[in-house]
Design a protein around this motif. Structure first.
Motif, PDB file in Angstrom:
ATOM      1  N   ASP A  46     -19.431 -27.959  33.230  1.00 42.61           N
ATOM      2  CA  ASP A  46     -17.999 -27.938  33.552  1.00 42.61           C
ATOM      3  C   ASP A  46     -17.413 -26.534  33.586  1.00 42.61           C
ATOM      4  O   ASP A  46     -16.184 -26.376  33.601  1.00 42.61           O
ATOM      5  CB  ASP A  46     -17.231 -28.783  32.526  1.00 42.61           C
ATOM      6  CG  ASP A  46     -17.594 -30.250  32.618  1.00 42.61           C
ATOM      7  OD1 ASP A  46     -17.972 -30.691  33.717  1.00 42.61           O
ATOM      8  OD2 ASP A  46     -17.508 -30.952  31.595  1.00 42.61           O
ATOM      9  N   ASP A  49     -15.227 -25.941  36.701  1.00 47.17           N
ATOM     10  CA  ASP A  49     -13.972 -26.696  36.622  1.00 47.17           C
ATOM     11  C   ASP A  49     -12.991 -26.007  35.687  1.00 47.17           C
ATOM     12  O   ASP A  49     -11.798 -25.895  35.990  1.00 47.17           O
ATOM     13  CB  ASP A  49     -14.250 -28.121  36.122  1.00 47.17           C
ATOM     14  CG  ASP A  49     -15.054 -28.925  37.126  1.00 47.17           C
ATOM     15  OD1 ASP A  49     -14.710 -28.893  38.316  1.00 47.17           O
ATOM     16  OD2 ASP A  49     -16.032 -29.575  36.730  1.00 47.17           O
ATOM     17  N   ASN A  59     -21.028 -26.498  41.466  1.00 51.75           N
ATOM     18  CA  ASN A  59     -21.377 -27.826  40.970  1.00 51.75           C
ATOM     19  C   ASN A  59     -22.703 -28.309  41.554  1.00 51.75           C
ATOM     20  O   ASN A  59     -23.471 -29.003  40.888  1.00 51.75           O
ATOM     21  CB  ASN A  59     -20.262 -28.825  41.294  1.00 51.75           C
ATOM     22  CG  ASN A  59     -19.055 -28.650  40.388  1.00 51.75           C
ATOM     23  OD1 ASN A  59     -19.186 -28.135  39.280  1.00 51.75           O
ATOM     24  ND2 ASN A  59     -17.895 -29.072  40.839  1.00 51.75           N
TER      25      ASN A  59
END
Length: 359
Positions: free
Chosen positions: A23, A26, A221
Motif C-alpha cells: 500500500d 496508495d 501496484n
C-alpha cells in the motif's frame, strides 16, 4: 511448540511484508501528494500571465479545479552521517500549498509549511543523514547554488526524499525568485479518467511532459503484484515446516503408543473418540505454538523490513489484524491436514496388538 511457532512466525512475516509494501503507493498519492497530475514546463512560469502561457492558463482554467506553480530542484543535502540527494519543493503560495502536499509527522500530526530559513524534510532522509529537528543543514545544487536552513520538522513520506521550503527562504540565500517549472493540478471530475486534460496540456507549446498520479499508482501496484508470489512461497515453506514437525511428532506418538491405542479400541472407543484421544495433544501444542509464533513473527517481520532498506522508499513495518487471523487459521489448517493423514494410520491399527503386550 517451537516448530509450530516457527510456522506461525513465517506466516506473520509473509503477510506482514505484503501489508508493509503493497500500500506504499496508495499512501503516497492519497495521504502526502494530494494533487492529481503535474505538468513540467519548458520555461519558468511567470508571476504574471504572459502571452506564451495564455494557452496553458486557459486549459487549466477550463479543465481543472485548481492548480499552482511549484519549483522542484534536485539538491544534495549534507548531514552528520553523509550526503544524500533530495527533491527540494518550493510552492508559489505557501498558504495554499497544503492543499497539494500534506505535511504530517510520522505520528500523524499536521506540520505548518516552513517559514523563512526553515525547512521540513522527509523523516527517512533525516535518519539517513543523522539530522534532528533544530539542526542547520546545507543544500547545494550542481550549479553551486546553496541554501542553509534550519530543520523545523520531519515529515512522513513513502517514495523519494523531499525537502520543503518557502520561496522567501530561496530568495534570501540566492537573491532571486525560484523558477517555477512544475504545475500541480487538481483535475476536474472525470478529466483524469478520460485523459482529456493531459492531452490538452501536452498540446500546449510551453509544456514538455505531464505525469498523472493515477498512472504512477497503477504501475507501482502492478509491480507489487509480484509480492503475491513471495507470500505464496512463504506460506508453502511454513506449511512444509508445520507438516514435518506435526507429522513426525504424531507418527512417533502413535508408534510408541500403538498397544495403548489398540487397547482402547478393544475397550470400545469409537474411531472419532480414538482420534480425539491422540490428536487432542496436537491441538493444545498447536495453540501454544501459535501464541509463541505471533510474537516471534512480529520480531522477524521487523528484522526483514529493516534489512530490505531502500534509500528512495520508506517502509513502515505493519501487520494488519486480518493477517494475524489468517496466520492462525493457516497454522491450524496445516495441523488438520496432518491429522487427517494420521487418522488413516489409526484406523489401520489392529486391535490384536493389545494382546502382544509383555505386561
Amino acid at each position: 511448540v517451537i516448530g509450530i511457532g516457527g510456522c506461525t512466525a513465517l506466516l506473520v512475516t509473509g503477510y506482514g511484508i505484503k501489508d508493509t509494501i503493497a500500500d506504499i503507493a496508495d499512501m503516497q498519492y492519497e495521504e502526502v501528494q494530494l494533487y492529481d497530475m503535474s505538468a513540467t514546463l519548458k520555461e519558468g512560469y511567470p508571476a504574471a500571465d504572459a502571452a506564451d502561457f495564455s494557452e496553458l492558463t486557459e486549459v487549466l482554467s477550463e479543465s481543472s479545479e485548481d492548480w499552482m506553480p511549484f519549483c522542484e530542484i534536485a539538491m544534495d543535502l549534507t548531514g552528520r552521517s553523509g550526503v544524500k540527494t533530495a527533491n527540494v519543493v518550493i510552492p508559489q503560495d505557501t498558504g495554499a500549498a497544503q492543499e497539494y502536499i500534506r505535511l504530517r509527522t510520522e505520528e500523524g500530526e499536521d506540520i505548518p509549511w516552513p517559514g523563512e530559513e526553515e525547512a521540513v524534510i522527509s523523516a527517512k532522509l533525516a535518519r539517513k543523514c543523522g539530522i534532528r529537528v533544530g539542526d542547520t543543514v546545507t543544500l547545494r545544487t550542481e550549479d553551486g547554488e546553496k541554501l542553509k536552513v534550519k530543520v523545523a520538522a520531519l515529515s512522513r513520506n513513502y517514495i523519494y526524499n523531499y525537502v520543503y521550503i518557502s520561496p522567501e527562504t530561496w530568495k534570501l540565500d540566492n537573491g532571486s525568485d525560484p523558477v517555477y517549472k512544475s504545475i500541480y493540478i487538481h483535475a476536474s471530475e472525470g478529466a483524469q479518467e478520460n485523459r482529456e486534460l493531459s492531452e490538452k496540456l501536452l498540446a500546449c507549446d510551453v509544456v514538455s511532459a505531464v505525469a498523472v498520479n493515477a498512472d504512477m499508482l497503477s504501475q507501482i501496484n502492478k509491480m507489487m503484484g509480484s509480492l503475491d508470489a513471495v507470500v505464496l512461497l512463504v506460506i508453502l515453506c511454513a506449511g512444509a515446516l508445520a507438516f514435518i514437525v506435526i507429522y513426525n511428532l504424531t507418527n512417533i506418538n502413535i508408534t510408541e503408543r500403538i498397544r495403548e491405542i489398540a487397547t482402547i479400541k478393544v475397550l470400545g472407543f469409537r474411531p472419532k473418540e480414538t482420534a480425539s484421544y491422540v490428536f487432542r495433544e496436537n491441538v493444545v501444542l498447536t495453540a501454544l505454538g501459535t501464541i509463541v509464533g505471533l510474537g516471534a513473527g512480529i520480531c522477524l517481520h521487523r528484522f526483514v523490513i529493516a534489512n530490505i532498506d531502500v534509500d528512495m522508499v520508506t517502509f513502515q513495518p505493519r501487520v494488519l489484524p486480518f493477517s494475524f487471523v489468517k496466520s492462525i487459521l493457516l497454522t491450524f489448517v496445516f495441523m488438520v491436514i496432518v491429522d487427517v493423514v494420521m487418522y488413516l494410520k489409526l484406523e489401520r491399527i489392529n486391535m490384536a496388538e493389545s494382546l502382544k503386550s509383555v505386561e
